[in-house]
Design a protein around this motif. Structure first.
Motif, PDB file in Angstrom:
ATOM      1  N   ILE A 172       0.836  -1.204   0.000  1.00 13.29           N
ATOM      2  CA  ILE A 172       0.000   0.000   0.000  1.00 13.29           C
ATOM      3  C   ILE A 172       0.866   1.247   0.000  1.00 13.29           C
ATOM      4  O   ILE A 172       0.648   2.187  -0.784  1.00 13.29           O
ATOM      5  N   ASN A 173       1.886   1.265   0.837  1.00 10.03           N
ATOM      6  CA  ASN A 173       2.715   2.464   0.957  1.00 10.03           C
ATOM      7  C   ASN A 173       3.653   2.651  -0.237  1.00 10.03           C
ATOM      8  O   ASN A 173       4.117   3.762  -0.488  1.00 10.03           O
ATOM      9  N   ASP A 188       2.562   2.647  -3.107  1.00  8.67           N
ATOM     10  CA  ASP A 188       1.718   3.443  -4.000  1.00  8.67           C
ATOM     11  C   ASP A 188       1.363   4.802  -3.422  1.00  8.67           C
ATOM     12  O   ASP A 188       0.544   5.530  -3.985  1.00  8.67           O
ATOM     13  N   ARG A 189       1.947   5.160  -2.299  1.00  8.60           N
ATOM     14  CA  ARG A 189       1.617   6.421  -1.619  1.00  8.60           C
ATOM     15  C   ARG A 189       1.896   7.621  -2.529  1.00  8.60           C
ATOM     16  O   ARG A 189       2.935   7.711  -3.166  1.00  8.60           O
ATOM     17  N   THR A 247       1.866  11.996  -3.258  1.00  7.11           N
ATOM     18  CA  THR A 247       2.057  13.301  -2.631  1.00  7.11           C
ATOM     19  C   THR A 247       0.758  13.736  -1.965  1.00  7.11           C
ATOM     20  O   THR A 247      -0.316  13.634  -2.550  1.00  7.11           O
ATOM     21  N   GLN A 306      -0.605  12.321   0.677  1.00  6.49           N
ATOM     22  CA  GLN A 306      -1.310  11.219   1.331  1.00  6.49           C
ATOM     23  C   GLN A 306      -0.512  10.709   2.524  1.00  6.49           C
ATOM     24  O   GLN A 306       0.714  10.616   2.463  1.00  6.49           O
ATOM     25  N   ALA A 361       0.969   7.970   5.275  1.00  6.01           N
ATOM     26  CA  ALA A 361       1.389   6.571   5.218  1.00  6.01           C
ATOM     27  C   ALA A 361       0.313   5.707   5.860  1.00  6.01           C
ATOM     28  O   ALA A 361      -0.242   6.045   6.911  1.00  6.01           O
ATOM     29  N   ALA A 362      -0.006   4.596   5.210  1.00  4.86           N
ATOM     30  CA  ALA A 362      -0.995   3.667   5.768  1.00  4.86           C
ATOM     31  C   ALA A 362      -0.433   3.023   7.034  1.00  4.86           C
ATOM     32  O   ALA A 362       0.731   2.617   7.083  1.00  4.86           O
ATOM     33  N   HIS A 394      -3.443  -3.301  -4.661  1.00  2.00           N
ATOM     34  CA  HIS A 394      -2.056  -2.827  -4.689  1.00  2.00           C
ATOM     35  C   HIS A 394      -1.144  -3.980  -5.102  1.00  2.00           C
ATOM     36  O   HIS A 394      -1.322  -5.121  -4.642  1.00  2.00           O
ATOM     37  N   THR A 430      -6.588   5.861   2.727  1.00  2.00           N
ATOM     38  CA  THR A 430      -6.176   7.141   2.164  1.00  2.00           C
ATOM     39  C   THR A 430      -6.868   8.277   2.884  1.00  2.00           C
ATOM     40  O   THR A 430      -7.785   8.070   3.686  1.00  2.00           O
TER      41      THR A 430
END
Length: 284
Positions: free
Chosen positions: A24-25, A27-28, A30, A32, A34-35, A94, A128
């Motif tokens: 997931i992170n 795909d982080r 700008t 957003q 961090a999950a 993801h 998100t």
């Protein structure tokens, strides 16, 4: 357990948490956060502070992971049924933007959901900060996999960002502020008891704030009120600890329509916001 394209597909297990958070992170974007484990737990349970009403319409989500022959988690997908219209819904996916993995995950979910209409990336998840729909420039392989799988995309939102503080913008001298929800604050400008303009901002998460809404009544436009209200909203977010702010623009309405956001787009573009991506939803 099923296998496709050299991948094995199986249900998510608690021991997958670290690997899935890494996916997931990766795909982080700008603007957003961090999950976190707490965010992932909410997503797995089907909870979200944003679009909560839409999540409430779903059966409990099912989450599957794709693994390599050695057991490495290469991808993850979460999906659910919506009983009210008998649609299947792809909630989040993801896979480090590997198109073959994305396609395998989509095919797996479609098989598990069964022969019914499918919607994908239609509303925000707990992973998100209000990121509704898929950022297609940032997620090109996932986008390509969706199209190859027969989905049709619709360009819905413009995702924008700027850093804070915003000393370049004017401020209002008189306005009222009140909590709108536990996570938002409402700023209102009135004159003679009538509302002239209002804005809604979100409580910052990991120093990231959200401008959810800003609007000026037609009779009060062309007075600089919108820019001053924007400056005041961003100043409020800065005082709440935000160092970044994001917003989402629904700019697919035709010019002159009640939802026309032409003036808002111009305001944002001349106030330091930059477009990060376009957000698309998909159906088949």
């Amino acid at each position: 357990m099923s296998s496709t394209l050299g991948l094995s597909l199986r249900p998510y297990a608690p021991t997958d948490q670290a690997a899935v958070l890494d996916l997931i992170n990766a795909d982080r974007m700008t603007g957003q956060p961090a999950a976190t484990p707490a965010m992932l737990a909410n997503a797995l349970q089907g909870r979200s502070g944003v679009d909560a009403g839409w999540w409430a319409e779903l059966d409990r989500p099912i989450t599957s992971v794709a693994t390599s022959a050695t057991g490495t988690v290469l991808g993850v997908i979460s999906y659910a049924l919506r009983p009210k219209d008998d649609h299947g819904v792809i909630l989040w996916l993801h896979c480090r933007e590997d198109e073959s993995t994305a396609r395998a995950l989509l095919d797996h979910a479609a098989t598990e959901i069964g022969p019914r209409p499918l919607d994908a990336f239609h509303f925000a998840t707990a992973l998100t900060l209000g990121l509704e729909a898929l950022p297609v420039r940032h997620r090109p392989a996932t986008h390509a996999a969706l199209i190859a799988a027969g989905y049709t995309g619709t360009d819905l939102w413009r995702y924008m960002h700027r850093t804070l503080p915003a000393p370049d913008l004017p401020r209002l001298t008189h306005y009222d502020t009140e909590p709108a929800t536990p996570d938002t604050r409402h700023l209102v400008v009135t004159e003679d008891g009538k509302s002239l303009a209002d804005a809604t901002i979100g409580t910052p998460a990991q120093a990231i704030g959200v401008l959810w809404w800003i609007g000026v009544e037609p009779a009060a436009r062309s007075r600089g009120l919108g820019r001053a209200l924007l400056g005041t909203a961003l100043d409020s977010l800065t005082n709440m600890g935000a160092t970044d702010v994001i917003l989402f623009v629904d700019d697919d309405a035709p010019s002159g329509d009640d939802r026309d956001r032409t003036a808002a787009k111009t305001l944002y573009e001349t106030s330091g916001f930059q477009e990060i991506d376009r957000l698309h939803s998909f159906s088949k």
